[in-house]
Design a protein around this motif. Structure first.
Motif, mmCIF file in Angstrom:
data_model
loop_
_atom_site.group_PDB
_atom_site.id
_atom_site.type_symbol
_atom_site.label_atom_id
_atom_site.label_comp_id
_atom_site.label_asym_id
_atom_site.label_seq_id
_atom_site.Cartn_x
_atom_site.Cartn_y
_atom_site.Cartn_z
ATOM 1 N N TYR A 11 0.831 -1.203 0.000
ATOM 2 C CA TYR A 11 0.000 0.000 0.000
ATOM 3 C C TYR A 11 0.870 1.260 0.000
ATOM 4 O O TYR A 11 0.655 2.181 -0.791
ATOM 5 C CB TYR A 11 -0.922 -0.025 1.219
ATOM 6 N N THR A 12 1.869 1.276 0.868
ATOM 7 C CA THR A 12 2.773 2.423 0.947
ATOM 8 C C THR A 12 3.511 2.631 -0.373
ATOM 9 O O THR A 12 3.637 3.763 -0.853
ATOM 10 C CB THR A 12 3.787 2.225 2.093
ATOM 11 N N THR A 13 3.984 1.540 -0.967
ATOM 12 C CA THR A 13 4.723 1.612 -2.225
ATOM 13 C C THR A 13 3.854 2.165 -3.351
ATOM 14 O O THR A 13 4.275 3.057 -4.105
ATOM 15 C CB THR A 13 5.270 0.214 -2.613
ATOM 16 N N VAL A 14 2.630 1.668 -3.473
ATOM 17 C CA VAL A 14 1.736 2.112 -4.547
ATOM 18 C C VAL A 14 1.284 3.552 -4.297
ATOM 19 O O VAL A 14 1.170 4.338 -5.239
ATOM 20 C CB VAL A 14 0.541 1.153 -4.697
ATOM 21 N N GLN A 15 1.057 3.896 -3.047
ATOM 22 C CA GLN A 15 0.687 5.276 -2.730
ATOM 23 C C GLN A 15 1.803 6.244 -3.144
ATOM 24 O O GLN A 15 1.541 7.303 -3.706
ATOM 25 C CB GLN A 15 0.440 5.409 -1.219
ATOM 26 N N GLN A 16 3.042 5.853 -2.862
ATOM 27 C CA GLN A 16 4.177 6.690 -3.240
ATOM 28 C C GLN A 16 4.295 6.786 -4.756
ATOM 29 O O GLN A 16 4.579 7.853 -5.302
ATOM 30 C CB GLN A 16 5.474 6.137 -2.637
ATOM 31 N N GLU A 39 -4.211 5.486 -12.207
ATOM 32 C CA GLU A 39 -4.233 4.032 -12.057
ATOM 33 C C GLU A 39 -3.606 3.592 -10.736
ATOM 34 O O GLU A 39 -4.125 2.707 -10.057
ATOM 35 C CB GLU A 39 -3.527 3.369 -13.241
ATOM 36 N N ASN A 40 -2.494 4.207 -10.364
ATOM 37 C CA ASN A 40 -1.864 3.872 -9.085
ATOM 38 C C ASN A 40 -2.741 4.303 -7.907
ATOM 39 O O ASN A 40 -2.765 3.626 -6.873
ATOM 40 C CB ASN A 40 -0.469 4.485 -8.978
ATOM 41 N N SER A 41 -3.457 5.391 -8.064
ATOM 42 C CA SER A 41 -4.383 5.824 -7.005
ATOM 43 C C SER A 41 -5.508 4.813 -6.830
ATOM 44 O O SER A 41 -5.882 4.473 -5.698
ATOM 45 C CB SER A 41 -4.976 7.195 -7.333
ATOM 46 N N TRP A 42 -6.048 4.316 -7.936
ATOM 47 C CA TRP A 42 -7.098 3.287 -7.859
ATOM 48 C C TRP A 42 -6.552 2.019 -7.206
ATOM 49 O O TRP A 42 -7.218 1.401 -6.381
ATOM 50 C CB TRP A 42 -7.637 2.965 -9.237
ATOM 51 N N LEU A 43 -5.355 1.627 -7.602
ATOM 52 C CA LEU A 43 -4.735 0.438 -7.030
ATOM 53 C C LEU A 43 -4.516 0.620 -5.523
ATOM 54 O O LEU A 43 -4.796 -0.275 -4.730
ATOM 55 C CB LEU A 43 -3.418 0.131 -7.735
ATOM 56 N N ALA A 44 -4.027 1.795 -5.143
ATOM 57 C CA ALA A 44 -3.813 2.077 -3.715
ATOM 58 C C ALA A 44 -5.133 2.005 -2.952
ATOM 59 O O ALA A 44 -5.180 1.467 -1.834
ATOM 60 C CB ALA A 44 -3.158 3.445 -3.532
ATOM 61 N N ASP A 45 -6.220 2.513 -3.545
ATOM 62 C CA ASP A 45 -7.528 2.439 -2.895
ATOM 63 C C ASP A 45 -7.944 0.985 -2.667
ATOM 64 O O ASP A 45 -8.421 0.629 -1.590
ATOM 65 C CB ASP A 45 -8.593 3.152 -3.732
ATOM 66 N N GLY A 46 -7.758 0.142 -3.675
ATOM 67 C CA GLY A 46 -8.112 -1.272 -3.546
ATOM 68 C C GLY A 46 -7.277 -1.981 -2.494
ATOM 69 O O GLY A 46 -7.800 -2.755 -1.679
ATOM 70 N N ILE A 47 -5.982 -1.710 -2.507
ATOM 71 C CA ILE A 47 -5.094 -2.327 -1.516
ATOM 72 C C ILE A 47 -5.450 -1.822 -0.114
ATOM 73 O O ILE A 47 -5.464 -2.582 0.853
ATOM 74 C CB ILE A 47 -3.614 -2.056 -1.850
#
Length: 161
Positions: free
Chosen positions: A32-37, A56-64
């Motif tokens: 989560y931290t990695t994708v958020q960054q 796309e990374n924001s959506w992925l971070a939301d899912g994680i």
């Protein structure tokens, strides 16, 4: 697995499941931290009109992040759960059902969370089920000797520990 399984044996299994869950939460938290960054560092619309990696990374971070919250809720549920000390004739949370289907036996530990997790005790794999899972619903409140049909296969409950 010996039929004389006691409270401490089930508590050891629960502790193992909790340890696995803590490790999984740690890994998901790191992801989560990695994708958020990555979302933070990605170029915005003002820098690149066609790069969608920020969104796309924001959506992925939301899912994680959602999955992380689910796992933390499961951990909290298991922390509050107390393994029953008294024997029971019926299967419910905190008890293990030894279920035979054909020549195979499966050991299910019913818990209020973490369905699908596995642990080993005395070389025997024990699978966690929850009362809301289809197999959990089929086994809930069943007794030794009861028969159930699950996914077209007849199962016999050999023992409740």
């Amino acid at each position: 697995m010996p039929s004389g399984m006691n409270y401490m044996d089930k508590q050891i299994i629960l502790n193992d499941i909790m340890k696995q869950l803590d490790t999984h939460i740690e890994r998901i938290g790191h992801a989560y931290t990695t994708v958020q960054q990555a979302a933070h560092d990605a170029p915005g619309r003002m820098q690149s009109r066609y790069d969608t990696s920020k969104v796309e990374n924001s959506w992925l971070a939301d899912g994680i992040g959602d999955r992380l919250v689910e796992l933390e809720d499961q951990r909290d549920t298991l922390r509050r759960f107390r393994v029953p000390r008294e024997p029971s004739e019926e299967l419910f949370a905190g008890y293990i059902a030894i279920v035979a289907h054909g020549t195979e036996k499966t050991h299910y530990l019913m818990l209020p969370a973490c369905g699908g997790a596995t642990a080993k005790q005395d070389g025997v794999e024990i699978t966690v089920i929850t009362p809301v899972a289809p197999i959990g619903q089929a086994l809930l409140l069943k007794k030794k000797g009861d028969r159930i049909t699950f996914r077209g296969v007849e199962h016999i409950i050999e023992e409740i520990l």
